[in-house]
Motif scaffolding. Structure first.
Motif, PDB file in Angstrom:
ATOM      1  N   ARG A  31       0.258  -6.678  -4.745  1.00 51.50           N
ATOM      2  CA  ARG A  31      -0.303  -7.755  -3.932  1.00 51.50           C
ATOM      3  C   ARG A  31      -0.506  -8.971  -4.809  1.00 51.50           C
ATOM      4  O   ARG A  31      -0.786  -8.845  -5.996  1.00 51.50           O
ATOM      5  CB  ARG A  31      -1.653  -7.347  -3.333  1.00 51.50           C
ATOM      6  CG  ARG A  31      -1.499  -6.604  -2.017  1.00 51.50           C
ATOM      7  CD  ARG A  31      -2.833  -6.165  -1.477  1.00 51.50           C
ATOM      8  NE  ARG A  31      -2.713  -4.806  -0.945  1.00 51.50           N
ATOM      9  CZ  ARG A  31      -3.712  -4.114  -0.442  1.00 51.50           C
ATOM     10  NH1 ARG A  31      -4.925  -4.631  -0.408  1.00 51.50           N
ATOM     11  NH2 ARG A  31      -3.509  -2.903   0.026  1.00 51.50           N
ATOM     12  N   GLY A  60     -10.293   3.520   2.178  1.00 56.76           N
ATOM     13  CA  GLY A  60     -10.272   3.505   3.634  1.00 56.76           C
ATOM     14  C   GLY A  60      -9.745   4.825   4.173  1.00 56.76           C
ATOM     15  O   GLY A  60      -9.058   5.572   3.471  1.00 56.76           O
ATOM     16  N   HIS A  75       0.857  -1.197   0.000  1.00 60.05           N
ATOM     17  CA  HIS A  75       0.000   0.000   0.000  1.00 60.05           C
ATOM     18  C   HIS A  75       0.893   1.247   0.000  1.00 60.05           C
ATOM     19  O   HIS A  75       2.118   1.141   0.154  1.00 60.05           O
ATOM     20  CB  HIS A  75      -0.979   0.011   1.181  1.00 60.05           C
ATOM     21  CG  HIS A  75      -0.358  -0.250   2.527  1.00 60.05           C
ATOM     22  ND1 HIS A  75      -1.078  -0.292   3.678  1.00 60.05           N
ATOM     23  CD2 HIS A  75       0.933  -0.483   2.915  1.00 60.05           C
ATOM     24  CE1 HIS A  75      -0.291  -0.532   4.709  1.00 60.05           C
ATOM     25  NE2 HIS A  75       0.932  -0.653   4.272  1.00 60.05           N
ATOM     26  N   ALA A 108      -5.956  10.344   7.651  1.00 58.12           N
ATOM     27  CA  ALA A 108      -5.288   9.696   6.517  1.00 58.12           C
ATOM     28  C   ALA A 108      -6.358   8.983   5.715  1.00 58.12           C
ATOM     29  O   ALA A 108      -7.426   8.655   6.237  1.00 58.12           O
ATOM     30  CB  ALA A 108      -4.242   8.704   6.995  1.00 58.12           C
ATOM     31  N   GLU A 118      -2.501   7.906  -1.412  1.00 59.84           N
ATOM     32  CA  GLU A 118      -2.585   8.058   0.030  1.00 59.84           C
ATOM     33  C   GLU A 118      -2.770   9.530   0.326  1.00 59.84           C
ATOM     34  O   GLU A 118      -2.215  10.377  -0.379  1.00 59.84           O
ATOM     35  CB  GLU A 118      -1.240   7.581   0.620  1.00 59.84           C
ATOM     36  CG  GLU A 118      -1.248   7.374   2.091  1.00 59.84           C
ATOM     37  CD  GLU A 118      -1.905   6.043   2.458  1.00 59.84           C
ATOM     38  OE1 GLU A 118      -2.136   5.209   1.549  1.00 59.84           O
ATOM     39  OE2 GLU A 118      -2.190   5.849   3.641  1.00 59.84           O
ATOM     40  N   SER A 128       0.612   3.548   2.198  1.00 58.05           N
ATOM     41  CA  SER A 128       0.659   4.077   3.573  1.00 58.05           C
ATOM     42  C   SER A 128       2.078   4.277   4.129  1.00 58.05           C
ATOM     43  O   SER A 128       2.291   5.211   4.910  1.00 58.05           O
ATOM     44  CB  SER A 128      -0.177   3.192   4.502  1.00 58.05           C
ATOM     45  OG  SER A 128      -1.501   3.113   4.035  1.00 58.05           O
ATOM     46  N   GLN A 177       3.426   7.746   4.353  1.00 58.93           N
ATOM     47  CA  GLN A 177       3.046   8.587   5.514  1.00 58.93           C
ATOM     48  C   GLN A 177       4.200   8.661   6.505  1.00 58.93           C
ATOM     49  O   GLN A 177       4.601   9.733   6.950  1.00 58.93           O
ATOM     50  CB  GLN A 177       1.867   7.969   6.282  1.00 58.93           C
ATOM     51  CG  GLN A 177       0.528   7.982   5.596  1.00 58.93           C
ATOM     52  CD  GLN A 177      -0.547   7.408   6.536  1.00 58.93           C
ATOM     53  OE1 GLN A 177      -0.463   7.543   7.756  1.00 58.93           O
ATOM     54  NE2 GLN A 177      -1.568   6.790   5.962  1.00 58.93           N
ATOM     55  N   THR A 228      -5.251   3.513  11.876  1.00 53.15           N
ATOM     56  CA  THR A 228      -6.172   4.622  12.178  1.00 53.15           C
ATOM     57  C   THR A 228      -7.075   4.259  13.342  1.00 53.15           C
ATOM     58  O   THR A 228      -7.385   3.095  13.577  1.00 53.15           O
ATOM     59  CB  THR A 228      -7.062   4.962  10.953  1.00 53.15           C
ATOM     60  OG1 THR A 228      -7.515   3.746  10.370  1.00 53.15           O
ATOM     61  CG2 THR A 228      -6.307   5.781   9.939  1.00 53.15           C
ATOM     62  N   GLN A 278      -2.412   3.241  -5.847  1.00 52.46           N
ATOM     63  CA  GLN A 278      -3.185   3.868  -4.782  1.00 52.46           C
ATOM     64  C   GLN A 278      -2.796   5.327  -4.666  1.00 52.46           C
ATOM     65  O   GLN A 278      -1.755   5.745  -5.159  1.00 52.46           O
ATOM     66  CB  GLN A 278      -2.877   3.205  -3.427  1.00 52.46           C
ATOM     67  CG  GLN A 278      -3.464   1.827  -3.263  1.00 52.46           C
ATOM     68  CD  GLN A 278      -3.264   1.313  -1.846  1.00 52.46           C
ATOM     69  OE1 GLN A 278      -2.352   1.713  -1.145  1.00 52.46           O
ATOM     70  NE2 GLN A 278      -4.145   0.416  -1.420  1.00 52.46           N
TER      71      GLN A 278
HETATM   72  N1  DAH Z   1      -3.603   1.143   3.309  1.00 54.39           N
HETATM   73  C1  DAH Z   1      -4.981   0.715   3.169  1.00 54.39           C
HETATM   74  C2  DAH Z   1      -5.066  -0.396   2.126  1.00 54.39           C
HETATM   75  O1  DAH Z   1      -4.199  -0.513   1.335  1.00 54.39           O
HETATM   76  C3  DAH Z   1      -5.847   1.848   2.751  1.00 54.39           C
HETATM   77  C4  DAH Z   1      -5.971   2.863   3.807  1.00 54.39           C
HETATM   78  C5  DAH Z   1      -6.948   2.776   4.771  1.00 54.39           C
HETATM   79  C6  DAH Z   1      -5.093   3.924   3.870  1.00 54.39           C
HETATM   80  C7  DAH Z   1      -7.080   3.698   5.767  1.00 54.39           C
HETATM   81  C8  DAH Z   1      -5.203   4.884   4.869  1.00 54.39           C
HETATM   82  C9  DAH Z   1      -6.219   4.755   5.805  1.00 54.39           C
HETATM   83  O2  DAH Z   1      -4.393   5.919   4.954  1.00 54.39           O
HETATM   84  O3  DAH Z   1      -6.334   5.692   6.772  1.00 54.39           O
HETATM   85  O4  DAH Z   1      -6.020  -1.084   2.089  1.00 54.39           O
END
Ligand code: DAH
Length: 357
Positions: A199, A286, A173, A309, A214, A175, A178, A256, A212
């Motif tokens: 994935r 999400g 992801h 986020a 973010e 994330s 961040q 989160t 994605q």
């Molecule tokens: N990283 C999550 C995923 O790949 C998606 C996600 C959900 C990112 C919640 C976020 C978050 O920043 O707050 O499924």
């Protein structure tokens, strides 16, 4: 005879084109030309006169003919020279652009999304696609036993025999960006991080590599309400409608607290998606308030700072906005597909649609 000679030699010298040369030739040595007529008069002369005039006239005729031929050749040379000059090509000039290529829908959507968030003050952050276990999981509060770590979902890189450090992963992801961003830049911050993620998945709506975006906003008093507003503005601008209602559905993400799935109000009419109206909800991604442990892992004091986020799937956004039914086509490199769904390189992303009101 000398007058005759001077007259034609001069006329030949003065002639500027083939037609004039031909006129001079006819006037001088043509059938009815002045010199030809003179030669005809030889018959009426006495043998003595003829002996003088004959060779002189012949010599004059030869001289004029030679001058005509030379002049013709010179004119042809000059004409060729002109043509070469006129038809000169500068092979170093840049070629005219031919719009053969097109922008891939994923690139197009990345541009659009980035531009919309930029309008709301988000800058773009990036991170590596081969990521450490720490950034991809631990720092995001994803514990060792979490199912996302299972081999079947995550691509792990190989470690040499005897090297027991945790293997790197192809980031699952965006994330981890961040963490990297907060670690380096501290708070406050407002960023988006678009990019490739990986994935182990393959079906109509999942491909092993996908994209994605973010989002992260950290400040003293950022709330879920700010998150909702930002997502509403984004959805309206991206789908080019006046308004899109956003619904939060309670959920769980390790990074989160609280966590929410993002849904956009929509309807499906004859298989066509309409955003902003109707009784259906579109799952978009999400989100949530960044977990204190995540802030801590990135070196930010959760007693002072807080923020939201979110993560959205770019491929899914592209499929929905541009009516692309099967994600796997992204990998088939079929030019007909790209011509159908691709964008001319001059298409500009649609901005402001939801922001200017
Ligand atoms: N990283 C999550 C995923 O790949 C998606 C996600 C959900 C990112 C919640 C976020 C978050 O920043 O707050 O499924």
């Amino acid at each position: 005879m000398d007058d005759l000679r001077a007259k034609y030699i001069e006329a030949i010298a003065a002639a500027g084109d083939e037609a004039t040369i031909e006129e001079v030739r006819l006037a001088a040595v043509g059938k009815k030309g002045e010199i030809s007529l003179k030669m005809r008069e030889l018959g009426k002369m006495t043998p003595e006169e003829r002996q003088v005039a004959g060779p002189a006239l012949n010599a004059l005729k030869d001289e004029i003919n030679a001058a005509l031929t030379a002049k013709k050749a010179a004119l042809a040379d000059a004409a060729l020279e002109e043509r070469l000059k006129a038809e000169w090509l500068d092979v170093t000039l840049p070629v005219r652009p031919q719009r053969q290529g097109s922008i891939h829908p994923i690139s197009q959507v990345m541009e659009e999304v980035t531009a919309i968030f930029a309008d709301m003050g988000f800058s773009v952050a990036e991170g590596p696609q081969i990521e450490s276990d720490w950034y991809n999981f631990d720092a995001l509060n994803i514990p060792g036993h979490h199912p996302a770590r299972a081999e079947m979902d995550t691509f792990y890189t190989h470690r040499a025999e005897g090297d027991d450090r945790p293997p790197h992963v192809l980031r699952t992801h965006t994330s981890p960006v961040q963490i990297r961003h907060m670690e380096k830049n501290g708070a406050p911050c407002r960023i988006i991080a678009p990019g490739r993620v990986y994935r182990s998945d393959y079906d109509q709506t999942h491909t092993p590599m996908f994209h994605q975006i973010e989002g992260l906003a950290i400040d003293k008093d950022i709330s879920m309400a700010n998150l909702k507003w930002v997502l509403e503005q984004f959805a309206a601008a991206f789908f080019e409608v006046d308004e899109v209602e956003v619904r939060f559905r309670a959920s769980h993400f390790p990074f989160t607290e609280p966590s929410a799935e993002i849904d956009f109000r929509c309807s499906w009419v004859d298989g066509q998606l309409k955003l902003g109206e109707g009784d259906d909800w579109l799952e978009a991604g999400g989100s949530g308030m960044v977990h204190p442990k995540v802030l801590q892992a990135a070196g930010i004091d959760p007693a002072l700072w807080q923020g939201f986020a979110f993560g959205l799937g770019i491929d899914r956004l592209a499929m929905l906005k541009y009516g692309i039914p099967d994600l796997r086509a992204f990998f088939e490199s079929d030019l007909r597909w790209l011509r159908h769904y691709g964008f001319a390189s001059l298409d500009v992303p649609t901005l402001h649609a939801g922001l200017s009101r």
